[in-house]
Design a protein around this motif. Structure first.
Motif, short mmCIF file in Angstrom:
data_model
loop_
_atom_site.label_atom_id
_atom_site.label_comp_id
_atom_site.label_asym_id
_atom_site.label_seq_id
_atom_site.Cartn_x
_atom_site.Cartn_y
_atom_site.Cartn_z
N PHE A 8 30.30 27.71 37.81
CA PHE A 8 31.50 26.90 38.01
C PHE A 8 32.42 27.53 39.06
O PHE A 8 32.92 26.84 39.95
N ILE A 9 32.64 28.85 38.92
CA ILE A 9 33.53 29.53 39.88
C ILE A 9 32.96 29.42 41.29
O ILE A 9 33.69 29.19 42.27
N THR A 10 31.64 29.59 41.41
CA THR A 10 31.02 29.50 42.73
C THR A 10 31.19 28.11 43.33
O THR A 10 31.57 27.96 44.49
N ILE A 11 30.92 27.09 42.48
CA ILE A 11 31.01 25.72 42.99
C ILE A 11 32.44 25.36 43.36
O ILE A 11 32.71 24.82 44.43
N VAL A 12 33.38 25.65 42.43
CA VAL A 12 34.75 25.28 42.72
C VAL A 12 35.30 26.08 43.91
O VAL A 12 36.05 25.56 44.75
N GLY A 13 34.90 27.37 43.98
CA GLY A 13 35.37 28.18 45.09
C GLY A 13 34.82 27.67 46.42
O GLY A 13 35.56 27.54 47.41
N MET A 14 33.51 27.41 46.48
CA MET A 14 32.90 26.92 47.72
C MET A 14 33.44 25.54 48.10
O MET A 14 33.67 25.26 49.28
N THR A 15 33.64 24.71 47.08
CA THR A 15 34.15 23.36 47.36
C THR A 15 35.55 23.40 47.94
O THR A 15 35.86 22.76 48.95
N MET A 16 36.41 24.19 47.28
CA MET A 16 37.79 24.28 47.77
C MET A 16 37.85 24.94 49.14
O MET A 16 38.63 24.54 50.01
N TRP A 269 49.34 16.57 52.38
CA TRP A 269 49.16 15.67 51.24
C TRP A 269 47.67 15.39 51.00
O TRP A 269 47.20 15.42 49.86
N ILE A 270 46.95 15.18 52.09
CA ILE A 270 45.51 14.87 51.96
C ILE A 270 44.77 16.07 51.38
O ILE A 270 43.91 15.92 50.50
N VAL A 271 45.06 17.27 51.84
CA VAL A 271 44.39 18.48 51.34
C VAL A 271 44.69 18.70 49.86
O VAL A 271 43.79 19.08 49.08
N SER A 272 45.91 18.47 49.45
CA SER A 272 46.27 18.65 48.04
C SER A 272 45.45 17.73 47.14
O SER A 272 44.94 18.14 46.09
N ILE A 273 45.30 16.48 47.58
CA ILE A 273 44.52 15.52 46.78
C ILE A 273 43.05 15.93 46.74
O ILE A 273 42.39 15.88 45.70
N LEU A 274 42.52 16.39 47.90
CA LEU A 274 41.11 16.80 47.95
C LEU A 274 40.83 18.02 47.09
O LEU A 274 39.77 18.12 46.46
N LEU A 275 41.74 18.97 47.04
CA LEU A 275 41.55 20.16 46.20
C LEU A 275 41.50 19.78 44.73
O LEU A 275 40.69 20.33 43.95
N PHE A 276 42.33 18.86 44.29
CA PHE A 276 42.31 18.41 42.89
C PHE A 276 40.98 17.72 42.56
O PHE A 276 40.35 17.98 41.52
N PHE A 279 38.09 20.17 42.12
CA PHE A 279 38.08 20.84 40.81
C PHE A 279 37.36 19.98 39.78
O PHE A 279 36.51 20.47 39.02
N ILE A 280 37.70 18.69 39.74
CA ILE A 280 37.06 17.77 38.78
C ILE A 280 35.57 17.65 39.08
O ILE A 280 34.73 17.69 38.17
N LEU A 281 35.22 17.56 40.34
CA LEU A 281 33.81 17.41 40.73
C LEU A 281 33.01 18.66 40.38
O LEU A 281 31.85 18.58 39.97
N SER A 282 33.61 19.82 40.50
CA SER A 282 32.91 21.07 40.19
C SER A 282 32.53 21.15 38.72
O SER A 282 31.43 21.63 38.37
#
Length: 700
Positions: A8-16, A269-276, A279-282
């Motif tokens: 999870f940490i790897t996925i969320v870290g790489m995604t963000m 604003w766009i980056v904030s939405i993408l980061l959230f 997290f859900i996708l990870s």
């Protein structure tokens, strides 16, 4: 830490991290595009101003010329004093009218002032009263009496050429255009108009923004009158450079900063939405991955423990069209290693062996004929009489040239990586000369028991075509070799050439050898086919057909067993290039100069024009230039490489250096670079093979 947590940490870290890096990259690209569009917008506006300026210049000079012509008509009828000239200047919408005598001194001026001697500004203005020029325009330059005033000038000789009419138009109207530009565009701080050497001709500023300049744009445009003698004398242009205008604009970036600030806010604003969302996708991906990875882990453990590689992983979706990467990984694990590596190794080795064999065979086949010719020519050169030496050396040079072309074709390492050779660059050349050279080469090495007849070739070659020179010559050489070998050292070979029509040139090679069986005619041009020829590679006719068809021609064969074989090479004919000529024209007041390091060539030109001056090198010619006077009094015929070698001055370089119309006579007439240079310099090309057909005429 649990494996699932690590996943999870790897996925969320790489995604963000991916979201951040991608967003920053897109932001930087967008920012760059904003800056680029900003610069492009003002660059286009500056270019528009410059082109408008040239339009104004053209209109101003035309107005001045019309005014000068009217003054000339009036002057022919009545005496014009300063007051009358002032009145006419107002009526004709020009800023000044001067009448100048044949010695360059001011006779009358609309402003009543005595001006500087005209010829001190440019001695070339004498051409106006000498009848050598119809009129003369001067681009925008500072007035001689008032350096703060810039104007255009037009000079026109009177009808009797005793006077020069000088019209001046000031720059005031366009200055207003520049001022309007700085007012209409808040980001433009100033616009400056300069001469080629940096002399300021016009300058408008927005005082309120002078401290806000962050970038500068420039645009240079050639004046309507690029060749300005007065400009060189007065130091407004350097050397022989054309007179041009440089427009310089200073810009602020206030509006650009506002646009980029707005863009930055949107991206936050766009980056904030993408980061959230990442997290859900990870969370969801972690659950999916762990389920399938567990299945793969179980199967690998089982194979490792038992050593039974027949076991396979259960695949959730075993269809070939599944897009799931883990399903794809499982299928590859199950099926990929079944003999693939061994088959791939064998395939690579087979392809390398085939390529090496093909290239080696081509080298051996192509190089055999010219090498044989060189050896025969060298042996005969030791026994011939001096008078025949030139012809033998020509044949030897031709053979060396062919070998050089073959080596170049095979020299690229890339040719070894495929079954095809490096493609030779095409040339627009005299194709009948190419064929005749090959024919002469084969005439030397033909066995004495064989007869070789050559017909249809003119003393002066005339057929132009675009071909691969080395390939086409090799094609004819291969066919002649086959014809000779087919007759077992006896019989007759006929080589004939003729124009079938204005678009097609036909070369026919016939022999009275043993002929080819009908069942073999359809495959005679296939690669690797060699009929009844020990040690044959099967490349000769294959290569010949490929070379002819590449040039847009055709190669056909007809043969009868026991009678002989006839091969027809049809090549497309190109029009005689407009940049070539077989006629040299010498005006009544001109002399002919020939520069060539070949004494036979010099003798030929002397026979055509006995009074010609001759030089054996460009270094000799340049030493003689000061004593020759005006170069326009001569017609030049120049060899490309005369006396000084390829490292010295060439014919093309001499024409460029002295800007003279000339004739370039060279054996390298089919070099595309030389052809393009000749066209660019508006010179004429005389191919040396056509020298016998060149005529020198005195113009009436």
């Amino acid at each position: 830490m649990r494996f699932s947590t690590k996943i999870f940490i790897t996925i969320v870290g790489m995604t963000m991290l991916g979201v951040l890096l991608t967003s920053v990259s897109i932001y930087e690209v967008a920012k760059h595009l904003y800056q680029k569009e900003y610069t492009k917008l003002y660059q286009e506006r500056l270019e528009l101003v410059a082109r408008n300026f040239i339009s104004v210049e053209e209109e101003s000079l035309q107005t001045s010329l019309n005014a000068a012509k009217l003054i000339r008509e009036l002057e022919d009828k009545t005496q014009l004093d300063s007051s009358e000239l002032k009145r006419l200047a107002t009526e004709l919408s020009v800023d000044g009218i001067n009448i100048i005598d044949a010695n360059g001194k001011t006779l009358q001026a609309s402003d009543g002032r005595t001006h500087q001697n005209l010829y001190s500004l440019c001695s070339g203005y004498r051409d106006l009263v000498d009848g050598k020029k119809e009129y003369q325009h001067v681009p925008l330059v500072p007035d001689v009496l008032e350096s703060g005033v810039v104007a255009w000038f037009t000079l026109l000789p009177s009808k009797n050429s005793h006077h020069i009419i000088d019209i001046r138009n000031n720059f005031e109207n366009f200055s207003q255009t520049l001022e309007q530009l700085t007012e209409d565009n808040s980001d433009i701080v100033h616009v400056t108009l300069k001469s080629p050497t940096g002399k300021i001709l016009g300058d408008v500023k927005n005082p309120a923004l002078m401290n806000e300049v962050t970038s500068t744009l420039t645009f240079t445009i050639t004046a309507t009158v690029p060749d300005c003698c007065e400009c060189r004398v007065r130091g407004f242009v350097s050397g022989d450079a054309p007179y041009s205008y440089k427009f310089v604009a200073g810009l602020t970036n206030l509006s650009l900063k506002k646009s980029i600030a707005t863009l930055r806010t949107k991206f936050i604003w766009i980056v904030s939405i993408l980061l959230f969302l990442s997290f859900i996708l990870s969370l969801w991906l972690t659950k999916i991955l762990l389920r399938k990875i567990k299945a793969i882990q179980n199967a690998v453990d089982s194979i490792a423990e038992s050593g039974d590689f027949s076991k396979r992983i259960d695949v959730t979706d075993d269809s070939k069209h599944s897009q799931d990467e883990l399903d794809l990984l499982a299928r590859r694990f199950n099926r990929m290693f079944d003999g693939l590596q061994e088959a791939q190794t064998k395939l690579i080795e087979a392809e390398k062996s085939e390529a090496r064999a093909a290239v080696g065979a081509q080298v051996a086949h192509d190089i055999k004929s010219p090498l044989t010719s060189m050896a025969l020519a060298l042996n005969q050169l030791q026994q011939i009489i001096p008078g025949a030496g030139a012809e033998m050396f020509s044949l030897l040079s031709h053979a060396v040239s062919r070998i050089s072309g073959i080596v170049k074709r095979l020299g690229s390492q890339g040719a070894m990586e495929s079954n095809t050779l490096v493609v030779e660059a095409p040339k627009l050349t005299l194709v009948d000369k190419l064929f005749f050279d090959v024919a002469q080469e084969h005439a030397l090495k033909m066995p004495r028991s064989q007869k070789f007849n050559i017909t249809g070739f003119n003393a002066v070659p005339e057929i132009w075509s675009v071909v691969q020179v080395t390939e086409v010559q090799t094609a004819l050489s291969n066919i002649l070799n086959n014809a000779s070998e087919a007759m077992n050292n006896g019989g007759v070979i006929e080589l004939s050439a003729h124009k079938k029509n204005d678009k097609e040139y036909v070369v026919t090679i016939s022999d009275n050898g043993k002929g080819i069986a009908p069942e073999n005619l359809n495959k005679i041009f296939d690669r690797g086919i060699s009929l009844e020829k020990a040690g044959g590679s099967g490349l000769g006719l294959y290569q010949a057909k490929r070379a002819v068809e590449w040039s847009g021609g055709t190669l056909s064969i007809e043969s009868t067993v026991g009678v002989g074989t006839k091969i027809h090479m049809n090549l497309p004919i190109e029009k005689v290039p407009a940049f070539t000529t077989l006629e040299v024209l010498v005006a009544p007041n001109q002399k002919l100069i020939v520069t060539d390091d070949d004494p036979l060539i010099i003798t030929t030109w002397k026979k055509k024009y006995p009074t010609a001056l001759t030089f054996s090198s460009f270094s000799q010619l340049e030493l003689a230039l000061p004593d020759l006077g005006e170069l326009s009094d001569y017609v030049f015929i120049l060899d490309q490489y005369a006396g000084d070698g390829r490292e010295g001055l060439t014919g093309i370089a001499f024409i460029e250096k002295y800007q003279i119309p000339a004739y370039l006579s060279t054996t390298e007439f089919d070099d595309p670079i030389i052809q393009e240079k000749v066209k660019a310099l508006k010179a004429k090309l005389i191919p040396k093979p056509q020298l016998a057909g060149v005529s020198v005429k005195d113009q009436e």
